[in-house]
Design a protein around this motif. Structure first.
Motif, mmCIF file in Angstrom:
data_model
loop_
_atom_site.group_PDB
_atom_site.id
_atom_site.type_symbol
_atom_site.label_atom_id
_atom_site.label_comp_id
_atom_site.label_asym_id
_atom_site.label_seq_id
_atom_site.Cartn_x
_atom_site.Cartn_y
_atom_site.Cartn_z
ATOM 1 N N UNK A 152 3.149 7.095 10.768
ATOM 2 C CA UNK A 152 3.130 5.755 11.360
ATOM 3 C C UNK A 152 2.249 4.822 10.545
ATOM 4 N N UNK A 153 1.086 5.320 10.179
ATOM 5 C CA UNK A 153 0.149 4.512 9.421
ATOM 6 C C UNK A 153 0.711 4.188 8.033
ATOM 7 N N UNK A 154 1.291 5.169 7.382
ATOM 8 C CA UNK A 154 1.835 4.981 6.041
ATOM 9 C C UNK A 154 3.005 4.000 6.043
ATOM 10 N N UNK A 209 -5.898 14.724 11.902
ATOM 11 C CA UNK A 209 -5.358 13.400 12.204
ATOM 12 C C UNK A 209 -5.023 13.286 13.686
ATOM 13 N N UNK A 227 -1.884 -7.478 16.868
ATOM 14 C CA UNK A 227 -2.327 -7.998 15.583
ATOM 15 C C UNK A 227 -3.576 -8.856 15.648
ATOM 16 N N UNK A 269 -5.763 -2.417 12.849
ATOM 17 C CA UNK A 269 -5.105 -3.095 13.969
ATOM 18 C C UNK A 269 -5.028 -2.179 15.179
ATOM 19 N N UNK A 270 -4.913 -0.880 14.898
ATOM 20 C CA UNK A 270 -4.877 0.085 15.991
ATOM 21 C C UNK A 270 -6.282 0.388 16.503
ATOM 22 N N UNK A 293 1.252 2.474 21.457
ATOM 23 C CA UNK A 293 1.530 2.969 20.110
ATOM 24 C C UNK A 293 0.773 4.260 19.817
ATOM 25 N N UNK A 329 1.072 10.802 13.013
ATOM 26 C CA UNK A 329 -0.064 9.887 12.875
ATOM 27 C C UNK A 329 -0.092 9.291 11.474
ATOM 28 N N UNK A 330 -0.087 10.165 10.485
ATOM 29 C CA UNK A 330 -0.111 9.734 9.083
ATOM 30 C C UNK A 330 1.129 8.896 8.772
ATOM 31 N N UNK A 341 -2.070 -1.436 3.147
ATOM 32 C CA UNK A 341 -1.235 -1.529 4.344
ATOM 33 C C UNK A 341 -1.619 -0.470 5.367
ATOM 34 N N UNK A 342 -1.860 0.714 4.874
ATOM 35 C CA UNK A 342 -2.310 1.828 5.714
ATOM 36 C C UNK A 342 -3.606 1.449 6.435
ATOM 37 N N UNK A 402 6.458 -1.664 11.617
ATOM 38 C CA UNK A 402 5.864 -1.682 12.954
ATOM 39 C C UNK A 402 6.574 -2.687 13.841
ATOM 40 N N UNK A 410 3.572 1.698 7.951
ATOM 41 C CA UNK A 410 3.140 0.334 8.261
ATOM 42 C C UNK A 410 3.079 -0.497 6.991
ATOM 43 N N UNK A 411 2.799 0.171 5.883
ATOM 44 C CA UNK A 411 2.698 -0.534 4.619
ATOM 45 C C UNK A 411 4.018 -1.200 4.254
ATOM 46 N N UNK A 412 5.107 -0.673 4.804
ATOM 47 C CA UNK A 412 6.402 -1.267 4.514
ATOM 48 C C UNK A 412 6.935 -2.107 5.672
ATOM 49 N N UNK A 416 -1.331 -1.400 -2.898
ATOM 50 C CA UNK A 416 -0.653 -2.166 -1.846
ATOM 51 C C UNK A 416 -0.360 -1.276 -0.636
ATOM 52 N N UNK A 417 0.173 -0.091 -0.893
ATOM 53 C CA UNK A 417 0.475 0.852 0.185
ATOM 54 C C UNK A 417 -0.782 1.262 0.936
ATOM 55 N N UNK A 448 -3.138 -1.386 9.074
ATOM 56 C CA UNK A 448 -2.516 -0.960 10.318
ATOM 57 C C UNK A 448 -3.476 -0.116 11.157
ATOM 58 N N UNK A 484 -4.243 11.974 4.642
ATOM 59 C CA UNK A 484 -2.972 11.496 4.095
ATOM 60 C C UNK A 484 -2.836 11.878 2.624
ATOM 61 N N UNK A 540 -6.634 10.636 16.428
ATOM 62 C CA UNK A 540 -5.791 9.744 17.214
ATOM 63 C C UNK A 540 -5.983 9.962 18.709
#
Lengths: 147, 147
Positions: free
Chosen positions: B128-130, A84, B143, A58-59, B108, B125-126, A51-52, B137, B132-134, A47-48, A55, A73, A88
DNA sequence: TATGGGACTTCCAGTGACTGGAGGTTCAAG
DNA sequence: CTTGAACCTCCAGTCACTGGAAGTCCCATA
């Protein structure tokens, strides 16, 4: 331990089931374990990670970039993260280039949409496009690869 | 009457020969006449039309839109041109949407590239991406479908 | 325990707008 | 006439999915 079906994961992240399978096939998501009948079974780590990925997409990061970001990561926390940062920054530069091109497109489209209820003979839209054949376009900014 | 080979057309417009053949196959360019040996032969009308297509592509119009614009350009000069106007306005709206999304992406990405020479443990960087899973954002603007 | 139907499985083709390569043919200059 | 650049067709690949077909599984209810 709590587990999820592909449909649970899809509802939780907004990523379609087909796309989740696609990510697995592409190696972005680790292969899920299966039920006796062959259905995929996921856990919180999946799940995590999904999500990574979502996102990052999306970026606007491409799958190759995401692969690299995931590798970073997963690396040891004390490892340096120049990689990283570089990805970016490179992406930011690309986004800015696209912004510049889009702004110039917007300007030209604004100019050409002044035609209201005219006839084809005086249509600015057709005219601008036709004249382009003879090289009357002032602004070459939008010449690069678009979209 | 002056004639051109596909290479001449390519050099004159900056459109690759393969792409010119592709446009012909797609019906954007009328089928060229041929030499005895089967090589394509073009004239000024082709050159103009290819310029029209190229400029429209640079402005980001899709092939379906271009087909319609060409139909309109070929119509009688006294015909109304609402169609062309509508296509251009619709496209302008799409461009503006993409601009808005790209601007939010830029913001962003700027925020996340403040990480310099750190370690993965503190990499923005990492991170922000990580996160996002929670769902941390703030800005949902980016989106939509991108690029 | 049986059943119905929704969720799942794999595989494959299609999207847009080209691009590149293989393998073969034609053209034009020397 | 020879050479080699330019041309021809056909097909596969790009990117990040998406959708459909045809078949299988799971689980809640009866």
């Amino acid at each position: 331990m709590e587990t999820y079906s592909i449909g649970d994961l899809s509802r939780a992240t907004g990523v379609k089931a087909t796309t989740i399978r696609f990510y697995e096939a592409e190696g972005l998501l680790p292969t899920a374990s299966r039920t006796a009948g062959g259905h995929r079974v996921y856990d919180l780590a999946h799940l995590d990670r999904l999500g990574f990925i979502r996102h990052a997409r999306q970026l606007g990061f491409g799958m190759e970039d995401i692969r690299e970001l995931l590798r970073l990561a997963d690396a040891a926390p004390e490892a340096p993260c120049e990689g990283a940062d570089a990805i970016a920054r490179r992406h930011l530069a690309a986004v800015r280039e696209r912004l510049a091109r889009l702004r110039s497109l917007e300007a030209e489209l604004e100019r050409m949409t002044y035609c209201h209820n005219g006839r084809v003979a005086e249509c600015r839209v057709i005219e601008v496009l036709t004249d382009a054949a003879h090289g009357h376009c002032a602004d070459p900014t939008h010449g690069g690869p678009d979209r």
